[in-house]
Design a protein around this motif. Structure first.
Motif, PDB file in Angstrom:
ATOM      1  N   THR A   1       0.817  -1.222   0.000  1.00  0.00           N
ATOM      2  CA  THR A   1       0.000   0.000   0.000  1.00  0.00           C
ATOM      3  C   THR A   1       0.846   1.266   0.000  1.00  0.00           C
ATOM      4  OG1 THR A   1      -0.169  -0.077   2.421  1.00  0.00           O
ATOM      5  CG2 THR A   1      -1.930  -1.136   1.169  1.00  0.00           C
TER       6      THR A   1
ATOM      7  N   GLU B   1       0.548   4.858  -2.328  1.00  0.00           N
ATOM      8  CA  GLU B   1       0.222   6.105  -1.633  1.00  0.00           C
ATOM      9  C   GLU B   1       1.303   7.171  -1.813  1.00  0.00           C
ATOM     10  OE1 GLU B   1      -0.316   7.725   2.906  1.00  0.00           O
ATOM     11  OE2 GLU B   1      -0.937   5.676   2.444  1.00  0.00           O
TER      12      GLU B   1
ATOM     13  N   LEU C   1      -1.986  -4.150   7.756  1.00  0.00           N
ATOM     14  CA  LEU C   1      -2.312  -3.216   6.672  1.00  0.00           C
ATOM     15  C   LEU C   1      -3.798  -2.854   6.693  1.00  0.00           C
ATOM     16  CD1 LEU C   1      -0.234  -4.651   3.670  1.00  0.00           C
ATOM     17  CD2 LEU C   1       0.261  -2.615   5.032  1.00  0.00           C
TER      18      LEU C   1
ATOM     19  N   HIS D   1      -5.773   0.628   8.277  1.00  0.00           N
ATOM     20  CA  HIS D   1      -5.809   1.878   7.502  1.00  0.00           C
ATOM     21  C   HIS D   1      -6.823   2.860   8.084  1.00  0.00           C
ATOM     22  CE1 HIS D   1      -5.753   4.477   3.957  1.00  0.00           C
ATOM     23  NE2 HIS D   1      -7.076   4.446   3.991  1.00  0.00           N
TER      24      HIS D   1
ATOM     25  N   GLN E   1      -1.974   5.439   8.233  1.00  0.00           N
ATOM     26  CA  GLN E   1      -2.189   4.405   7.227  1.00  0.00           C
ATOM     27  C   GLN E   1      -1.800   3.040   7.797  1.00  0.00           C
ATOM     28  OE1 GLN E   1      -3.659   5.402   4.388  1.00  0.00           O
ATOM     29  NE2 GLN E   1      -3.610   7.458   5.285  1.00  0.00           N
ATOM     30  N   GLY E   2      -2.280   1.965   7.152  1.00  0.00           N
ATOM     31  CA  GLY E   2      -1.951   0.623   7.620  1.00  0.00           C
ATOM     32  C   GLY E   2      -0.458   0.346   7.606  1.00  0.00           C
ATOM     33  N   TRP E   3       0.237   0.805   6.558  1.00  0.00           N
ATOM     34  CA  TRP E   3       1.679   0.555   6.484  1.00  0.00           C
ATOM     35  C   TRP E   3       2.439   1.285   7.593  1.00  0.00           C
ATOM     36  CZ3 TRP E   3       4.936   4.713   5.752  1.00  0.00           C
ATOM     37  CH2 TRP E   3       4.391   5.872   5.177  1.00  0.00           C
TER      38      TRP E   3
END
Length: 443
Positions: A52, A56, A175, A178, A184-186
């Motif tokens: 992801t 992004e 992840l 989010h 964000q998930g990352w």
């Protein structure tokens, strides 16, 4: 009780020998596996974050490849000094310092906002982690005689496949966080997987024992047996040819081992960093990608342990390193020529089996004939040169993907590295007589 009166046990081992190895293993191996688990997870979780993060932050395959690989430049520069520092200051303090700093920097990866912050933090992560793996390899030579070394090096290194077997599904699930608290998930992935390293680093300061003579958890008899065995091995190595640090660092044998390790590491990280994206391209969700990516590493975990035990039992190293290298090359080449997702995963599973069979036995090659400061420097040099392929392998795959739009040709090119490394193993041979000098016949 003198060592000469120790009662023999099963398989030609004395009671005191069996008890000593058992005590060392229960004390050290689980803790070191846990430490290496988080070390490796913090190094390669980038492969999952990329699912992801790349979109992004608008990272091209080449930008991602640079960021994945630049870790190993910092790692290379500081590897030898870091291992010499461990030899000087002791494992407990130095490993603790390494773990705390890498945990902090790994968590700070959540702040990446563009290519330059990405490159900078990955480079600093390599600097922070430099010396951990070769330091532990050196540390285990303080505790284990040669005839036990492959199986317990493999037991330690099993953290690598396990970090993917467990870490891949967990990373895929993270992840899914989010948007939580505006992140964000990352970003959550980097933060959550970095914190345990910081905590464990603090624990390391108090838990690890630097040398056997300082081990309050070993009896006097156990310390005496271990000291006698290790001193005999060191004497055999020095009789075969004592090396200074400078001689070890410039030894042709050390350079050849560095090249062998380079070929191995190129395949390892080329596959490690790109496998999640290869699997995701099958049309799977992030969570499904995590579970499917874990499959080759689960098989690799079992193979690593069994292969290392067989190497110790037969006291053979060359075939046990060279043959899996050739398997990696064949499997990577095959995976690049297969279009079917299931057959691709079968080929990559065989590649993973080869990778981890090598990982479990390779480090018996240099530790067979090196000791002391020469061993500290040479092990670090082999690891640092080898890990330059951690830059080259991912970059090669990234460059080819950027050019062709596919990773398949990258895997084919990557297969040349373990092929050449395997041939070098067979041509280079091994110091078996030195490694097992003065020991009882194989069980």
């Amino acid at each position: 009780m003198s060592l000469s009166t120790i009662r023999p046990a099963a398989h030609g081992r004395s009671d005191i020998e069996a008890a000593t190895i058992r005590a060392i293993s229960w004390r050290l191996i689980p803790f070191l596996v846990l430490a290496y688990f988080f070390s490796y997870l913090d190094r390669v979780n980038l492969g999952f974050a990329a699912l992801t993060m790349n979109a992004e932050l608008k990272f091209s395959p080449l930008v991602f490849a640079w960021g994945a690989g630049i870790f190993f430049i910092g790692y290379f520069i500081f590897e030898v000094p870091s291992n010499l520092a461990l030899e000087k200051f002791g494992a407990s303090r130095w490993i603790a310092r390494i773990m705390v700093t890498w945990g902090i920097i790994s968590a700070l990866m959540a702040l990446v906002s563009g290519p330059w912050s990405f490159y900078a933090l990955r480079f600093l992560l390599g600097v922070a982690e430099a010396g951990f793996f070769p330091g532990i390899i050196l540390y285990l030579t303080y505790w284990y005689p040669a005839q036990y070394r492959a199986r317990f090096l493999a037991a330690f290194a099993v953290a690598v496949p396990i970090s993917t077997v467990i870490g891949a599904p967990v990373s895929g699930l993270l992840l899914g966080m989010h948007g939580l608290m505006g992140l964000q998930g990352w970003q959550w992935l980097f933060i959550i997987e970095g914190i345990p390293s910081i905590i464990l680093g603090v624990v390391t300061w108090f838990y690890l024992t630097d040398r056997p003579e300082h081990a309050s958890w070993l009896s006097a008899e156990q310390k005496a047996w271990l000291a006698a065995r290790l001193e005999a091995e060191t004497a055999a190595k020095q009789a075969a040819g004592h090396m200074t640090l400078g001689e070890a660092l410039s030894s042709p044998k050390v350079i050849v081992l560095s090249l062998i390790y380079f070929g191995f590491v190129g395949a390892l990280y080329g596959m490690q960093f790109w496998l999640p994206q290869i699997v995701k391209a099958f049309g799977l969700t992030n969570t499904q990608t995590g579970f499917v990516t874990a499959i080759p590493y689960a098989f690799g975990t079992v193979a690593m342990i069994l292969w290392a035990r067989h190497s110790d039992a037969t006291r053979e190293r060359v075939v046990h390193v060279g043959a899996p290298m050739i398997l990696i090359a064949i499997a990577l080449a095959a995976s690049s020529m297969i279009g079917d997702p299931t057959l691709t995963m079968v080929a990559l599973t065989f590649a993973a089996i080869g990778v981890f069979c090598v990982f479990g036995v390779f480090w018996t090659l240099p530790t067979a004939w090196l000791s002391g400061t020469a061993a500290a420097g040479a092990i670090a040099l082999i690891n640092s040169i080898g890990n330059l392929a951690g830059f080259g392998g991912p970059y090669l795959v990234g460059w080819i993907k950027d050019t062709t739009g596919s990773t398949t040709h990258g895997l084919l090119a990557l297969s040349a590295l373990p092929l050449l490394a395997g041939l070098l193993v067979f041509f280079g041979g091994h110091e078996s007589k030195v490694e097992f000098a003065g020991q009882a016949p194989a069980e």
